[in-house]
Design a protein around this motif. Structure first.
Motif, PDB file in Angstrom:
ATOM      1  N   ILE A   7     -83.419  -4.310  38.787  1.00  0.00           N
ATOM      2  CA  ILE A   7     -84.814  -4.581  39.145  1.00  0.00           C
ATOM      3  C   ILE A   7     -85.670  -3.419  38.661  1.00  0.00           C
ATOM      4  O   ILE A   7     -85.523  -2.282  39.126  1.00  0.00           O
ATOM      5  N   ASP A   8     -86.540  -3.715  37.728  1.00  0.00           N
ATOM      6  CA  ASP A   8     -87.449  -2.686  37.204  1.00  0.00           C
ATOM      7  C   ASP A   8     -88.825  -2.867  37.829  1.00  0.00           C
ATOM      8  O   ASP A   8     -89.488  -3.878  37.596  1.00  0.00           O
ATOM      9  N   GLN A   9     -89.248  -1.865  38.617  1.00  0.00           N
ATOM     10  CA  GLN A   9     -90.640  -1.864  39.077  1.00  0.00           C
ATOM     11  C   GLN A   9     -91.434  -1.241  37.925  1.00  0.00           C
ATOM     12  O   GLN A   9     -91.411  -0.039  37.704  1.00  0.00           O
ATOM     13  N   GLY A  10     -92.135  -2.129  37.189  1.00  0.00           N
ATOM     14  CA  GLY A  10     -92.540  -1.867  35.811  1.00  0.00           C
ATOM     15  C   GLY A  10     -93.457  -0.708  35.480  1.00  0.00           C
ATOM     16  O   GLY A  10     -93.737  -0.503  34.298  1.00  0.00           O
ATOM     17  N   HIS A  11     -93.926   0.060  36.450  1.00  0.00           N
ATOM     18  CA  HIS A  11     -94.873   1.140  36.136  1.00  0.00           C
ATOM     19  C   HIS A  11     -94.589   2.382  36.964  1.00  0.00           C
ATOM     20  O   HIS A  11     -93.853   2.340  37.952  1.00  0.00           O
ATOM     21  N   ASN A  12     -95.226   3.477  36.535  1.00  0.00           N
ATOM     22  CA  ASN A  12     -95.199   4.733  37.290  1.00  0.00           C
ATOM     23  C   ASN A  12     -96.446   4.834  38.170  1.00  0.00           C
ATOM     24  O   ASN A  12     -97.486   4.249  37.845  1.00  0.00           O
ATOM     25  N   PRO A  13     -96.376   5.618  39.252  1.00  0.00           N
ATOM     26  CA  PRO A  13     -97.552   5.754  40.130  1.00  0.00           C
ATOM     27  C   PRO A  13     -98.705   6.512  39.484  1.00  0.00           C
ATOM     28  O   PRO A  13     -99.826   6.475  39.976  1.00  0.00           O
ATOM     29  N   LYS A  14     -98.429   7.257  38.425  1.00  0.00           N
ATOM     30  CA  LYS A  14     -99.507   7.859  37.636  1.00  0.00           C
ATOM     31  C   LYS A  14     -99.051   7.923  36.188  1.00  0.00           C
ATOM     32  O   LYS A  14     -97.877   7.645  35.896  1.00  0.00           O
ATOM     33  N   ASN A  15     -99.930   8.302  35.302  1.00  0.00           N
ATOM     34  CA  ASN A  15     -99.588   8.305  33.877  1.00  0.00           C
ATOM     35  C   ASN A  15     -98.482   9.295  33.564  1.00  0.00           C
ATOM     36  O   ASN A  15     -98.385  10.309  34.231  1.00  0.00           O
ATOM     37  N   PRO A  16     -97.614   9.016  32.571  1.00  0.00           N
ATOM     38  CA  PRO A  16     -97.700   7.856  31.671  1.00  0.00           C
ATOM     39  C   PRO A  16     -97.262   6.548  32.322  1.00  0.00           C
ATOM     40  O   PRO A  16     -96.538   6.583  33.301  1.00  0.00           O
ATOM     41  N   ASN A  17     -97.725   5.441  31.744  1.00  0.00           N
ATOM     42  CA  ASN A  17     -97.297   4.081  32.118  1.00  0.00           C
ATOM     43  C   ASN A  17     -97.683   3.753  33.552  1.00  0.00           C
ATOM     44  O   ASN A  17     -96.874   3.267  34.332  1.00  0.00           O
ATOM     45  N   SER A  18     -98.945   4.015  33.914  1.00  0.00           N
ATOM     46  CA  SER A  18     -99.349   3.860  35.316  1.00  0.00           C
ATOM     47  C   SER A  18     -99.728   2.439  35.709  1.00  0.00           C
ATOM     48  O   SER A  18     -99.822   2.159  36.900  1.00  0.00           O
TER      49      SER A  18
END
Ligand SMILES: [Zn+2]
Length: 188
Positions: A7-18
């Motif tokens: 299970i990939d929670q698709g983003h980070n809580p801040k950048n990169p990929n926020s």
């Protein structure tokens, strides 16, 4: 042998990929919590084994957008997952846009009927309408995973009602996905 679900929670809580923001919520936070609940539901069922890409709300994967995506894919490949499910919340300039949808590398992927089942059960449990399953072979997490993979947009963070529902009822979303998985595999 348990079926291994990454299970990939698709983003980070801040950048990169926020990821996206809307209605005072962050996509990364909403899908983080839904992913953890889904992981725990699957791990209580002896037919499944599940892990998540992010294991704490503050965890940042990668140092750039591309290495963030690669970290998720590499973790799933190294774990030799049987299926990969990336969780996202959608965004639109039109705040009335609603519903869930999913992407797969190709309609012939085994992930395609899995995604259909997930959307069907999200509709049953959460009430969110299914917008359909679409091919998106350019998406990195679908292209580079070595197992059937789907990216599910659970609802629109830019729609006030769906954003609030994802925040207040993460267990309903997790249960919808869970029921979609167990019905696809024909387990109980
Ligand atoms: Zn996203």
């Amino acid at each position: 042998m348990a079926i291994k679900i990454f299970i990939d929670q698709g983003h980070n809580p801040k950048n990169p990929n926020s990821g996206a923001e809307g209605n005072g919520f962050q996509e990364a936070d909403l899908v983080y919590r839904i992913g953890i609940i889904l992981r725990d539901m699957l791990n209580k069922n002896p037919e499944y084994e599940a892990i998540t890409s992010r294991n704490s709300p503050d965890e940042i994967l990668g140092t750039s957008n591309s290495t963030s995506l690669a970290a998720r894919v590499n973790a799933a490949n190294q774990w030799e997952a049987d299926y990969f499910i990336s969780l996202h919340a959608n965004a639109s300039a039109n705040s009335s846009a609603t519903g869930s949808e999913a992407f797969v590398f190709s309609q012939t992927s085994k992930a395609s009927p899995l995604a259909e089942s997930i959307l069907k059960w999200l509709q049953y449990i959460v009430g969110t309408k299914s917008r359909g399953v679409f091919s998106r072979p350019g998406l990195y997490v679908l292209r580079r995973t070595q197992m059937p993979a789907t990216l599910v947009e659970l609802g629109f963070i830019t729609n006030a009602e769906e954003a609030r529902n994802m925040n207040e009822n993460p267990g309903d979303y997790a249960l919808g996905i869970y029921d979609g998985i167990i019905n696809y595999f024909g387990t109980t």
